[in-house]
Design an enzyme around this catalytic site. Structure first.
Site, PDB file in Angstrom:
ATOM      1  N   HIS A 140       0.840  -1.199   0.000  1.00  9.05           N
ATOM      2  CA  HIS A 140       0.000   0.000   0.000  1.00  9.05           C
ATOM      3  C   HIS A 140       0.875   1.249   0.000  1.00  9.05           C
ATOM      4  CE1 HIS A 140      -3.717  -2.205   0.495  1.00  9.05           C
ATOM      5  NE2 HIS A 140      -3.225  -2.842   1.540  1.00  9.05           N
ATOM      6  N   ARG A 147       7.358  -5.772   3.197  1.00 10.70           N
ATOM      7  CA  ARG A 147       6.171  -6.471   2.713  1.00 10.70           C
ATOM      8  C   ARG A 147       6.112  -6.393   1.194  1.00 10.70           C
ATOM      9  NH1 ARG A 147       0.018  -5.312   4.699  1.00 10.70           N
ATOM     10  NH2 ARG A 147       0.393  -3.274   3.727  1.00 10.70           N
ATOM     11  N   ASP A 183      16.855 -10.479  -3.363  1.00 12.31           N
ATOM     12  CA  ASP A 183      18.138 -10.114  -3.952  1.00 12.31           C
ATOM     13  C   ASP A 183      18.546  -8.684  -3.619  1.00 12.31           C
ATOM     14  OD1 ASP A 183      18.663 -12.587  -5.031  1.00 12.31           O
ATOM     15  OD2 ASP A 183      18.080 -12.077  -7.076  1.00 12.31           O
ATOM     16  N   GLU A 202      -5.334 -12.377   7.248  1.00 11.56           N
ATOM     17  CA  GLU A 202      -6.174 -11.182   7.192  1.00 11.56           C
ATOM     18  C   GLU A 202      -7.500 -11.420   6.473  1.00 11.56           C
ATOM     19  OE1 GLU A 202      -3.995  -8.042   5.267  1.00 11.56           O
ATOM     20  OE2 GLU A 202      -2.922  -9.417   3.954  1.00 11.56           O
ATOM     21  N   ASP A 252      -7.993  -5.554   7.030  1.00 14.86           N
ATOM     22  CA  ASP A 252      -8.574  -6.425   6.019  1.00 14.86           C
ATOM     23  C   ASP A 252      -9.409  -7.532   6.649  1.00 14.86           C
ATOM     24  OD1 ASP A 252      -7.852  -5.574   3.283  1.00 14.86           O
ATOM     25  OD2 ASP A 252      -5.814  -5.750   4.014  1.00 14.86           O
TER      26      ASP A 252
END
Length: 274
Positions: free
Chosen positions: A52, A77, A91, A156, A182
């Protein structure tokens, strides 16, 4: 001679080193400067968000570089559990991944495979080109890569809560993280994160994690709820976000100094001094 480096501990390693729960904040501004300021706050955790926010791979890498000098554990995240994206995030040097919307053991197992090199997974091998191994300056990185990464999956949805025990039992899932926003939406309680049914669902996941030996974290910007979840057994909580802190603090300043003035005796309000 090149510098040989040791990577910082992962979230499970940090949790194992302390008896107290950990507290952290979100960094969603995509700003390395703000990430560095937050890293020096004394909080235990930072969560750099790719779901988000306007973050890109490059901006996340810059934030990881900015926070690396500080005694804070950075988590990142990903937008969703895509194998290619997970490879790229790893990576660029993200050691502690959070994957949102994991609703089943099957999904969790696929994400685990994305995080690990063969034969235990499908992660592509590019450590010589990547910050993850500091361009092959971390001795034995490939052979010990599993020690340098952790995987937290987000619970969630109502489906995820119902299957939390199965998800927690997947080998390679290091922690569970409950997102009440959520979760409340999936329960038909949009925006009601502190509703009794939502709280009960979060507490259920915490208990599932405790039974399975998996630490559980919770997102709780309501500080009383954060303490409630810690008292219920959560091992880590995120209690703020950089943009939310700025929004509320600037609003407080406006409330104090920019409130509409009373009209003077002539019936006109004083001019602003801006």
């Amino acid at each position: 001679m090149p510098v040989r480096l040791t990577l910082p501990p992962t979230l499970p390693q940090v949790l194992a080193q302390t008896a107290r729960p950990l507290a952290g904040m979100w960094v969603v501004s995509a700003s390395p400067l703000i990430a560095e300021i937050a890293a020096g706050s004394g909080l235990d955790l930072l969560l750099i968000d790719g779901e988000h926010s306007a973050n890109s791979l490059q901006s996340i890498q810059l934030q990881l570089q900015a926070t690396a000098a500080y005694p804070v554990t950075s988590m990142v995240r990903v937008p969703f559990g895509d194998t290619v994206l997970i490879k790229q995030y790893l990576d660029l040097g993200a050691q502690n991944l959070i994957v949102p919307m994991v609703d089943s053991a099957e999904q969790a197992a696929e994400v685990v495979r994305a995080v690990h090199y063969p034969p235990h997974g499908v992660r592509g091998v590019g450590s010589a080109l990547a910050r993850s191994a500091r361009w092959n300056r971390v001795d034995g990185y490939l052979g010990r890569a599993a020690e340098h990464v952790s995987l937290t999956v987000q619970i969630e949805s109502t489906s995820a809560v119902e299957r939390a025990e199965d998800v927690a039992g997947v080998d390679g899932v290091d922690a569970l993280f409950v997102g009440p926003s959520d979760l409340s939406a999936s329960m038909g309680l949009l925006g009601q994160q502190t509703h009794a049914d939502v709280v009960a669902a979060v507490e259920h996941v915490i208990e599932v994690g405790r039974t399975a030996g998996r630490p559980v974290g919770v997102n709780a910007f309501d500080l009383d709820m954060a303490q409630h979840y810690l008292d219920a057994g959560a091992r880590f909580v995120f209690v703020a976000a950089d943009v939310a802190l700025l929004a509320r603090a600037s609003e407080a300043l406006a409330d104090r100094f920019c409130a509409p003035s009373e009209p003077d005796a002539g019936g006109t309000a004083p001019r602003s001094s801006y």
